[in-house]
Structures are given as C-alpha cells and as structure tokens.
Design an enzyme around this catalytic site. Structure first.
Site, short mmCIF file in Angstrom:
data_model
loop_
_atom_site.label_atom_id
_atom_site.label_comp_id
_atom_site.label_asym_id
_atom_site.label_seq_id
_atom_site.Cartn_x
_atom_site.Cartn_y
_atom_site.Cartn_z
N SER A 1 33.68 -76.02 5.84
CA SER A 1 35.00 -76.31 5.98
C SER A 1 35.29 -77.73 6.83
O SER A 1 34.82 -77.57 8.15
CB SER A 1 35.99 -75.11 6.60
OG SER A 1 37.24 -75.73 7.04
N SER B 1 38.12 -78.37 8.28
CA SER B 1 39.29 -78.26 9.10
C SER B 1 39.20 -78.05 10.50
O SER B 1 39.89 -78.82 10.98
CB SER B 1 40.00 -76.70 8.66
OG SER B 1 40.46 -76.94 7.42
N LYS C 1 43.51 -66.69 0.59
CA LYS C 1 44.84 -67.32 0.35
C LYS C 1 45.84 -66.17 -0.20
O LYS C 1 46.96 -66.09 0.23
CB LYS C 1 45.13 -68.61 -0.31
CG LYS C 1 44.40 -69.90 0.45
CD LYS C 1 44.71 -71.06 -0.47
CE LYS C 1 44.03 -72.30 0.35
NZ LYS C 1 44.25 -73.57 -0.18
N ASN D 1 48.26 -70.58 3.19
CA ASN D 1 47.00 -71.34 3.80
C ASN D 1 47.10 -71.54 5.18
O ASN D 1 46.32 -71.77 5.86
CB ASN D 1 46.86 -72.62 2.92
CG ASN D 1 47.65 -73.56 3.84
OD1 ASN D 1 48.90 -73.35 4.01
ND2 ASN D 1 47.46 -74.88 3.22
N ASP E 1 50.02 -76.92 1.34
CA ASP E 1 49.40 -77.70 0.25
C ASP E 1 50.17 -78.60 -0.51
O ASP E 1 50.13 -79.66 -0.63
CB ASP E 1 48.37 -76.74 -0.61
CG ASP E 1 47.20 -76.17 -0.08
OD1 ASP E 1 46.75 -76.85 0.88
OD2 ASP E 1 46.72 -75.05 -0.52
N GLY F 1 44.11 -74.01 -11.43
CA GLY F 1 43.53 -73.10 -10.40
C GLY F 1 44.63 -73.24 -9.34
O GLY F 1 45.80 -73.55 -9.17
N ALA G 1 44.90 -74.81 -6.54
CA ALA G 1 45.42 -76.31 -6.06
C ALA G 1 46.27 -76.73 -6.87
O ALA G 1 47.37 -77.20 -6.58
CB ALA G 1 44.45 -77.12 -5.79
N TYR H 1 38.06 -85.00 -2.66
CA TYR H 1 37.58 -86.09 -1.42
C TYR H 1 36.30 -86.33 -1.26
O TYR H 1 35.96 -87.19 -0.72
CB TYR H 1 38.60 -85.81 -0.37
CG TYR H 1 38.15 -84.62 0.31
CD1 TYR H 1 36.92 -84.41 1.26
CD2 TYR H 1 38.93 -83.44 0.34
CE1 TYR H 1 36.73 -83.25 1.73
CE2 TYR H 1 38.75 -82.16 0.77
CZ TYR H 1 37.69 -82.19 1.53
OH TYR H 1 37.35 -80.90 2.10
P1 NAP Z 1 39.89 -72.94 -8.62
O1 NAP Z 1 41.33 -72.18 -8.24
O2 NAP Z 1 38.62 -72.79 -8.86
O3 NAP Z 1 40.35 -73.94 -10.09
C1 NAP Z 1 39.33 -74.91 -10.73
C2 NAP Z 1 39.95 -75.52 -11.85
O4 NAP Z 1 38.97 -76.19 -12.35
C3 NAP Z 1 40.30 -74.48 -12.82
O5 NAP Z 1 41.78 -75.01 -13.51
C4 NAP Z 1 39.17 -74.60 -13.83
O6 NAP Z 1 39.66 -74.16 -15.35
C5 NAP Z 1 38.84 -76.21 -13.91
N1 NAP Z 1 37.48 -76.15 -14.31
C6 NAP Z 1 36.42 -75.78 -13.64
N2 NAP Z 1 35.35 -76.27 -14.25
C7 NAP Z 1 35.68 -76.97 -15.45
C8 NAP Z 1 35.10 -77.43 -16.60
N3 NAP Z 1 33.76 -77.27 -16.65
N4 NAP Z 1 35.67 -77.73 -17.73
C9 NAP Z 1 37.40 -77.83 -17.40
N5 NAP Z 1 37.74 -77.23 -16.28
C10 NAP Z 1 37.13 -76.70 -15.42
O7 NAP Z 1 39.88 -74.23 -7.61
P2 NAP Z 1 41.10 -75.09 -6.59
O8 NAP Z 1 41.33 -74.26 -5.45
O9 NAP Z 1 42.33 -75.21 -7.64
O10 NAP Z 1 40.46 -76.55 -6.38
C11 NAP Z 1 40.22 -77.50 -7.33
C12 NAP Z 1 39.74 -78.94 -6.93
O11 NAP Z 1 40.71 -79.17 -5.92
C13 NAP Z 1 38.39 -78.56 -6.25
O12 NAP Z 1 37.77 -79.89 -6.70
C14 NAP Z 1 38.82 -78.65 -4.91
O13 NAP Z 1 37.95 -79.33 -3.83
C15 NAP Z 1 40.12 -79.69 -4.65
N6 NAP Z 1 40.84 -79.39 -3.59
C16 NAP Z 1 41.21 -80.32 -2.90
C17 NAP Z 1 42.01 -80.18 -1.82
C18 NAP Z 1 42.27 -81.09 -0.74
O14 NAP Z 1 42.72 -80.98 0.31
N7 NAP Z 1 42.10 -82.27 -1.06
C19 NAP Z 1 42.76 -78.92 -1.55
C20 NAP Z 1 42.38 -77.94 -2.66
C21 NAP Z 1 41.59 -78.33 -3.58
P3 NAP Z 1 39.61 -72.68 -15.74
O15 NAP Z 1 40.74 -72.25 -15.28
O16 NAP Z 1 39.45 -72.80 -17.11
O17 NAP Z 1 38.40 -71.98 -15.08
#
Ligand code: NAP
Length: 470
Positions: free
Chosen positions: A206, A208, A257, A278, A293, A319, A321, A414
C-alpha cells in the site's frame, strides 16, 4: 542493537551549533550585547534568547520543516502578546502568588490559543516567551522594553534556526538498510502522536502510509500513519483492537471495504450507497464509516478541468472502483454512463444501484466498445487491464478510433504512470489522466475526516507526486 562507544555527532547537533554561533554573531556584529548605554529596547537586546530559540528549534523532533518554524514564530507572537498583556497588570504582578497565577494563566492561554490555530508545535514558544518576560526583576516601563527585546531575540533565533535547517542537509548518517530509499517515508514522532493506519490483506504494497505521512509531515499534524495487515474476515476483531489502542482511524483496502459496512455505528451517504467503507474514524469509541473514492475521483477530474454534468461516459469495468466512480458520476449529473464489463451480470447489478437510472449495462466486446465510444464525452477505465504486475491487457485499442477527439481518457491505474490505454489515447490526440489524482484526492479527503482539518489538495499534490516519483 549494540550502542557505539563514541557517540555519533549527528546533523541535528551540527545544526544546533551552527545556529547558535550564527545567532550570537549577528548580535555581536551589530554590537547589541545588552548595552545598558543604549536607550529603550536596544539596551535590552542580546543573543541569549536567540540562542535558546535556535537550540529549541533545531533540537525539536519536529523542528526541521518550514511549517514547524512558522509554528514557532506564531508561538512567539502569541506568547509575546500574552506576556505584554499581563505586564499591563502593573505593580500587582510583584506579589508572588499573582505572578504564579499569571504564569499558569499565560501557559494555559498560550497552549489553548495555539491548539485553536491547530499549531501544536507553537505551544512551547507560546509558554516560554511570556514566562521569560514575566520572571524578571525589571520594573516600570523597562518591563515593556524587556518584553520587546525577548520577543525580538526569539524571533531572530527562530529565523536563524529556519535558515540553518533549510540550508544544511537533514541527516549526515549513512542510510540504514531499507531506509531512505525512494518510496519510504520516515516520520519523527512526539509521544502524543495519534495513530492512523491502513488495513488490508495483503497490505504491504500500500502507498497509503507514504502518502498520508507525507501530508502529515507537510501539515505539521501530530499523527502517525502505519501499515496494519488484517486477515480477511477479521475486521470486527481489528475494530475492537483499534478502539482499545486509541487509533483515531484507519483506511481499508481489499478485501475489507464491504466487511466493514455492518460494523460501523454510522455510515456516510457514499459509504452506504457504494456498500463499501474505505475510511473509518473512531471518535469516543464509536466508528464512523466513510467512502472517499467517488468524491476523490470527482475532485481529481475537476482539478484537471474535466466536466461531468450533461456528459455521456463510457466506463470500463464493474468492480469496486467502478462502483464508486459510476455512482458518483451519476450523482454529479452525467447524462448517461455506459458500464461495459466482461461479466455483464456485474454491470447489471451495479446499474441497479443507481437511484437516478443514468447507468446502463453493456458488454465488453470490441463492437460494443466501438459503438458506445462513438457517443462518449469521457472514457474511464476502471478495469485492472494494463496494471503493473497483472497479465491482463486490452485485446485491441481500435475502439479508441471511434472516440471523439475532444473526449478525455482517464485510467484509474497509476502504476505504470502511463498504461498502454493512455499511451494509445495520447497518440490519437486525446487528453489523458492516470489514477494518481484519484489516489491523492481520496487520501486528502480521508485525512480531512481523520483530523477534522480542511486541507488544500493543491498544496499536497506536488509533494505527493514528488515522493511517488511522478
Ligand atoms: P476489482 O473489483 O477486482 O475489479 C476489476 C475489474 O476489472 C472488473 O470489472 C473485472 O471484470 C475487470 N477485469 C479484470 N480482468 C479483466 C480482463 N482480463 N478482461 C476484461 N476485464 C477484466 O478491482 P477494483 O478495485 O475495481 O480496481 C480496478 C482497477 O482500478 C485496478 O487496476 C486498481 O489498481 C485501480 N484502482 C485505482 C485506484 C486509485 O486510487 N487510483 C483506486 C481503486 C482502484 P469482471 O467483473 O468481469 O471480473
């Protein structure tokens, strides 16, 4: 660890010595070493309290930043004002019990006022300066000259300490293993520091602690932010521990969360809407759950001048996010948000949560992406495709050809700073934004909840981007 026989002369000691020498020299060169033949305040001036201020500032655990120096200047101003005000009591101050009461009173008032200004580092000076002014045999109008001289000396000392702290390096010791490397934040602690942390499973990766401690240090807040692994399914036990250990609060990352939601005594609107917490603040034994978020994402868009109201958004992913981002985009007045997800059922579930009915589920195949990209004003990637350390990548980027050139492309990822999606979009002339803005703004909002202070995110952004190596 074995202690060395010869004590190490660290940079803090060197700074103290340099500051004291410099402060003394200023007075000596100006021939202001308690010259009784000079009139008024000039006759009272000397290097004594300037040197004391130098010692206090350079020895203090918190005394090495500009903000801490400014805090001490505020302390001098507060303490000096209090001291001079109390002198107005006149001869009655010569009675020992009145003086004792006055000393106690100025200390209480000084500390109270500095805490009111949210400047805990100012408290020491706010007490020291009036005590110095009051504990003296000087009588009549000379007392005011004496007070003025002590204030001037102390201000000069603080300024010299600030200069020395600014010019000399922080540490002359060789770096310890694992310390001082990029991405490692070292904090200096007072015993009063309030505890914060991030929980997760895993959580060691993390960012954070780095972000929050950078802000805590920059703002001079008396907090420390740690990294706390909590196994999946053990949030309830952790919450009890955090309450018992006096934590002011904590952030939660995967997979906690959702588990935290029913454990909260109160939930804010976003946490309730997203079904995810969060940020947890612990106040008087009660747990308050927030989710920063979505609001952090909107703030990040706004800081880049990206408008949401009335726009059509193509959002990839459904997902955790995506949920916060999509529901917040709807709240912010987006005309339509198309949620394209590999697992369409998850997109449907997400869309059903939107009370405004502005979210529309869709598939993730190339044709669908192209069709929806053509009508989008903004594209947001909330999937993990392209994230460092994961194998997944977009099969092809031809849907970007259909996206109108004016539409910005945002990736929540990022690391790397520029995903292939952003690189492809930039090559096609789109404005791009990575996930660093969201990371920073959600962290700023969390710290605001923890500390009850308003934080200017613009002030924090440059500092955080620098420590994150952006
Ligand atoms: P999550 O709940 O695991 O969701 C992942 C998402 O990606 C789901 O919609 C999943 O689809 C999709 N996915 C994964 N593999 C895939 C593939 N091969 N083809 C198509 N779709 C695919 O994760 P999350 O927490 O939402 O995070 C998602 C992204 O946002 C991550 O990269 C994370 O690092 C980033 N993020 C950034 C911040 C920030 O502060 N900048 C904060 C939170 C998250 P399915 O539903 O079909 O599995």
């Amino acid at each position: 660890m074995k202690r060395p026989i010869i004590p190490h002369i660290g940079m803090r000691i060197v700074k103290t010595a340099v500051a004291v020498m410099l402060a003394y020299s200023i007075f000596a060169v100006l021939d202001l070493v308690y010259r009784k033949d000079y009139q008024g305040i000039w006759g009272m001036l000397g290097p004594n309290y300037a040197c004391i201020a130098c010692i206090v500032c350079t020895q203090s655990t918190l005394g090495q930043t500009l903000r801490q120096g400014v805090s001490r200047l505020i302390g001098v101003a507060v303490g000096g004002t209090l001291g001079v005000l109390v002198l107005l009591l006149g001869p009655v101050l010569d009675m020992p019990w009145v003086k004792a009461l006055a000393l106690g009173g100025v200390c209480v008032a000084g500390v109270w006022f500095c805490l009111l200004l949210k400047r805990p580092a100012a408290c020491a000076m706010a007490c020291i300066v009036p005590c110095v002014i009051l504990i003296t045999e000087v009588a009549g109008d000379d007392r005011f000259y004496y007070a003025g001289a002590r204030i001037v000396e102390t201000v000069i000392g603080v300024l010299v300490a600030l200069l020395v702290n600014g010019v000399l390096p922080t540490n002359s010791r060789p770096e310890e293993p694992g310390g001082g490397a990029a991405g490692v934040q070292r904090v200096r602690l007072d015993n009063t520091a309030r505890k914060l942390c991030v929980i997760g499973d895993p959580v060691e990766h993390s960012k954070s602690p780095l972000l929050q401690n950078t802000m805590i240090e920059a703002l001079g807040l008396d907090y420390v932010y740690l990294c706390q692994p909590v196994p999946r399914g053990q949030c309830a036990q952790w919450l009890e521990c955090a309450k018992f250990a006096g934590y002011a609060g904590f952030n939660a990352t995967m997979p906690h969360k959702e588990e935290l939601v029913p454990l909260m005594d109160e939930l804010d609107g976003d946490a309730a809407l997203f079904g995810a917490v969060n940020t947890v603040c612990i106040r008087e034994g009660r747990a308050y759950g927030y989710n920063t978020d979505g609001a952090g994402f909107l703030r990040a868009l706004a800081s880049e001048g990206i408008a949401v109201a009335g726009s059509t958004v193509l959002l990839l992913g459904a997902g955790g996010a995506a949920k916060a981002v999509a529901l917040k985009l709807s709240q912010a007045g987006a005309e339509a948000v198309y949620i394209c997800n590999r697992t369409v059922e998850k997109a449907q579930e997400l869309c059903a949560l939107d009370p405004a009915g502005r979210l529309h589920p869709a598939g993730f195949d190339g044709e669908t992406l192209k069709r929806l990209a053509a009508k989008a004003d903004l594209l947001v990637n909330c999937t993990s495709l392209g994230m460092a350390g994961t194998a997944g990548q977009f099969a092809d980027f031809s849907f970007l050809d259909a996206l109108p050139r004016r539409a910005p492309v945002v990736d929540l990822i990022y690391a790397p700073a520029e995903t292939q999606l952003l690189a492809q979009a930039r090559a096609r002339g789109h404005r791009t934004m990575n996930g660093m803005g969201l990371l920073i703004h959600q962290a700023v909002l969390s710290l605001e909840h923890f500390t009850g202070t308003n934080i200017n995110p613009a002030d924090m952004e440059a500092k955080i981007r620098a420590v994150m190596g952006e």
